[in-house]
Design a protein around this motif. Structure first.
Motif, PDB file in Angstrom:
ATOM      1  N   GLY A  78       8.744  29.976  18.331  1.00 31.53           N
ATOM      2  CA  GLY A  78       8.951  29.190  19.540  1.00 31.53           C
ATOM      3  C   GLY A  78       7.825  29.230  20.546  1.00 31.53           C
ATOM      4  N   LEU A  79       6.646  29.727  20.163  1.00 28.29           N
ATOM      5  CA  LEU A  79       5.542  29.856  21.113  1.00 28.29           C
ATOM      6  C   LEU A  79       4.361  28.945  20.775  1.00 28.29           C
ATOM      7  CD1 LEU A  79       5.572  33.715  21.759  1.00 28.29           C
ATOM      8  CD2 LEU A  79       6.644  31.880  23.087  1.00 28.29           C
ATOM      9  N   GLY A  80       4.612  27.918  19.953  1.00 30.50           N
ATOM     10  CA  GLY A  80       3.587  26.904  19.729  1.00 30.50           C
ATOM     11  C   GLY A  80       2.819  26.997  18.431  1.00 30.50           C
ATOM     12  N   TRP A  81       3.139  27.948  17.561  1.00 31.31           N
ATOM     13  CA  TRP A  81       2.441  28.040  16.275  1.00 31.31           C
ATOM     14  C   TRP A  81       2.849  26.879  15.376  1.00 31.31           C
ATOM     15  CZ3 TRP A  81      -1.472  31.266  16.049  1.00 31.31           C
ATOM     16  CH2 TRP A  81      -1.483  32.393  16.893  1.00 31.31           C
ATOM     17  N   ARG A  82       1.863  26.173  14.848  1.00 32.23           N
ATOM     18  CA  ARG A  82       2.126  25.042  13.954  1.00 32.23           C
ATOM     19  C   ARG A  82       1.369  25.225  12.642  1.00 32.23           C
ATOM     20  NH1 ARG A  82       4.721  20.782  16.431  1.00 32.23           N
ATOM     21  NH2 ARG A  82       4.897  20.975  18.710  1.00 32.23           N
ATOM     22  N   VAL A  83       1.898  24.614  11.600  1.00 29.00           N
ATOM     23  CA  VAL A  83       1.337  24.750  10.256  1.00 29.00           C
ATOM     24  C   VAL A  83       0.360  23.606   9.978  1.00 29.00           C
ATOM     25  CG1 VAL A  83       1.866  24.927   7.802  1.00 29.00           C
ATOM     26  CG2 VAL A  83       3.484  25.841   9.497  1.00 29.00           C
ATOM     27  N   PHE A  84      -0.853  23.956   9.514  1.00 27.37           N
ATOM     28  CA  PHE A  84      -1.875  22.967   9.177  1.00 27.37           C
ATOM     29  C   PHE A  84      -2.437  23.268   7.796  1.00 27.37           C
ATOM     30  CE2 PHE A  84      -1.593  22.993  13.749  1.00 27.37           C
ATOM     31  CZ  PHE A  84      -1.747  21.667  14.111  1.00 27.37           C
ATOM     32  N   SER A  85      -3.121  22.279   7.237  1.00 24.87           N
ATOM     33  CA  SER A  85      -3.696  22.471   5.906  1.00 24.87           C
ATOM     34  C   SER A  85      -4.908  23.385   5.945  1.00 24.87           C
ATOM     35  CB  SER A  85      -4.083  21.118   5.291  1.00 24.87           C
ATOM     36  OG  SER A  85      -5.026  20.453   6.117  1.00 24.87           O
ATOM     37  N   ASP A  86      -5.652  23.381   7.054  1.00 28.65           N
ATOM     38  CA  ASP A  86      -6.831  24.236   7.194  1.00 28.65           C
ATOM     39  C   ASP A  86      -7.212  24.310   8.668  1.00 28.65           C
ATOM     40  OD1 ASP A  86      -8.810  22.027   7.803  1.00 28.65           O
ATOM     41  OD2 ASP A  86      -8.193  21.401   5.793  1.00 28.65           O
ATOM     42  N   LEU A  87      -8.237  25.081   8.969  1.00 29.46           N
ATOM     43  CA  LEU A  87      -8.642  25.329  10.353  1.00 29.46           C
ATOM     44  C   LEU A  87      -9.459  24.200  10.963  1.00 29.46           C
ATOM     45  CD1 LEU A  87      -9.585  29.082   9.940  1.00 29.46           C
ATOM     46  CD2 LEU A  87      -7.678  28.196  11.292  1.00 29.46           C
ATOM     47  N   SER A  88      -9.724  23.142  10.195  1.00 25.68           N
ATOM     48  CA  SER A  88     -10.513  22.014  10.704  1.00 25.68           C
ATOM     49  C   SER A  88      -9.658  20.935  11.346  1.00 25.68           C
ATOM     50  CB  SER A  88     -11.339  21.399   9.565  1.00 25.68           C
ATOM     51  OG  SER A  88     -12.282  22.327   9.075  1.00 25.68           O
ATOM     52  N   ARG A  89      -8.351  21.084  11.336  1.00 25.95           N
ATOM     53  CA  ARG A  89      -7.456  20.063  11.885  1.00 25.95           C
ATOM     54  C   ARG A  89      -7.333  20.206  13.402  1.00 25.95           C
ATOM     55  NH1 ARG A  89      -8.329  17.005   8.103  1.00 25.95           N
ATOM     56  NH2 ARG A  89      -9.080  18.544   6.628  1.00 25.95           N
ATOM     57  N   ASN A  90      -7.240  19.061  14.089  1.00 24.22           N
ATOM     58  CA  ASN A  90      -6.935  19.088  15.517  1.00 24.22           C
ATOM     59  C   ASN A  90      -5.477  19.454  15.726  1.00 24.22           C
ATOM     60  OD1 ASN A  90      -9.523  18.347  16.199  1.00 24.22           O
ATOM     61  ND2 ASN A  90      -9.035  16.188  16.496  1.00 24.22           N
ATOM     62  N   TYR A  91      -5.235  20.230  16.760  1.00 24.30           N
ATOM     63  CA  TYR A  91      -3.859  20.616  17.078  1.00 24.30           C
ATOM     64  C   TYR A  91      -3.068  19.373  17.464  1.00 24.30           C
ATOM     65  CZ  TYR A  91      -0.088  23.502  18.979  1.00 24.30           C
ATOM     66  OH  TYR A  91       1.128  24.107  19.217  1.00 24.30           O
ATOM     67  N   SER A  92      -1.868  19.232  16.899  1.00 23.82           N
ATOM     68  CA  SER A  92      -1.081  18.026  17.125  1.00 23.82           C
ATOM     69  C   SER A  92       0.401  18.345  17.063  1.00 23.82           C
ATOM     70  CB  SER A  92      -1.420  16.971  16.062  1.00 23.82           C
ATOM     71  OG  SER A  92      -0.487  15.908  16.083  1.00 23.82           O
ATOM     72  N   ALA A  93       1.156  17.694  17.944  1.00 16.34           N
ATOM     73  CA  ALA A  93       2.608  17.859  17.932  1.00 16.34           C
ATOM     74  C   ALA A  93       3.234  17.271  16.677  1.00 16.34           C
ATOM     75  CB  ALA A  93       3.221  17.215  19.171  1.00 16.34           C
ATOM     76  N   ALA A  94       2.459  16.494  15.925  1.00 20.46           N
ATOM     77  CA  ALA A  94       2.965  15.929  14.674  1.00 20.46           C
ATOM     78  C   ALA A  94       3.026  16.976  13.570  1.00 20.46           C
ATOM     79  CB  ALA A  94       2.086  14.762  14.232  1.00 20.46           C
TER      80      ALA A  94
END
Length: 223
Positions: free
Chosen positions: A139-155
């Motif tokens: 609940g503190l904003g951690w989101r799952v991405f494919s790699d570290l090159s992605r822009n942070y997004s609420a999507a």
């Protein structure tokens, strides 16, 4: 009956020792004597520089952006040798010096482990030293991405507790972003400095404690 009482006592000691060994600890870098093993990631040929203490000012690390993508400070093995503590925190101080492109991205960290990449962001950096704390829990904003090159997004999907625990228990990478402008030009200044980095971890059981328990168990078997 005496043997049973001894066995119960030693079993209690085993539990108490392992519980003590699992108490959260902190791994930290103060940069007072050097870079403490910090390196760069995705930042071309540019590596962090150590700025030694001077007068009342403490030492710190700084990294100049040299690519158009996301560049990072990468933590040394000391930060990933043990499982990070769910419910703990990653804390650090950061300063960003810029001339040219405007600051467009918020202070950002990345964690990798358990086959997952998590990214979190807070507020825009400033040219003044500011302290940041990223709680390591749901609940503190951690989101799952494919790699570290992605822009942070609420999507991007928010990490579940299971995913967070998988990353923290198998932590193999900890990153603090060093690029907060949208472009890159050699003539511009885009430099990030960090200091006083700390991570809550769970230390492995001490070898001495385990050897001591082994001795007690051997004594029990001889009775």
């Amino acid at each position: 009956m005496v043997r049973n009482h001894v066995a119960v006592g030693i079993a209690g000691l085993v539990v108490a020792t392992l519980a003590t060994a699992a108490t959260a600890d902190v791994v930290s870098s103060s940069f007072e004597t050097g870079l403490d093993g910090w390196t760069s990631f995705q930042n071309g040929a540019f590596a962090p520089e150590w700025v030694p203490p001077a007068g009342p000012n403490s030492g710190y690390a700084r990294l100049t952006d040299s690519t158009t993508g996301w560049g990072y400070f990468r933590a040394p093995a000391a930060f990933t040798a043990q499982a990070a503590q769910y419910g703990g925190a990653l804390s650090f101080s950061l300063r960003h010096d810029v001339q040219g492109d405007p600051v467009s991205y918020s202070v950002r960290v990345g964690l990798t482990g358990g086959g997952l990449t998590l990214i979190n962001e807070q507020t825009l950096p400033t040219s003044s030293w500011t302290s940041y704390t990223f709680g390591l829990e749901l609940g503190l904003g951690w989101r799952v991405f494919s790699d570290l090159s992605r822009n942070y997004s609420a999507a991007a999907p928010l990490a579940t507790q299971t995913q967070l625990e998988a990353v923290l228990s198998g932590l193999n990478g900890l990153y603090i972003a060093a690029d907060y402008t949208p472009g890159y030009a050699p003539s511009d200044l885009d430099r990030t400095s960090i200091d006083d980095v700390s991570l809550t971890v769970v230390p492995a059981p001490g070898a001495a404690a385990l050897l001591g328990l082994g001795g007690l168990l051997s004594a029990l078997r001889r009775r």
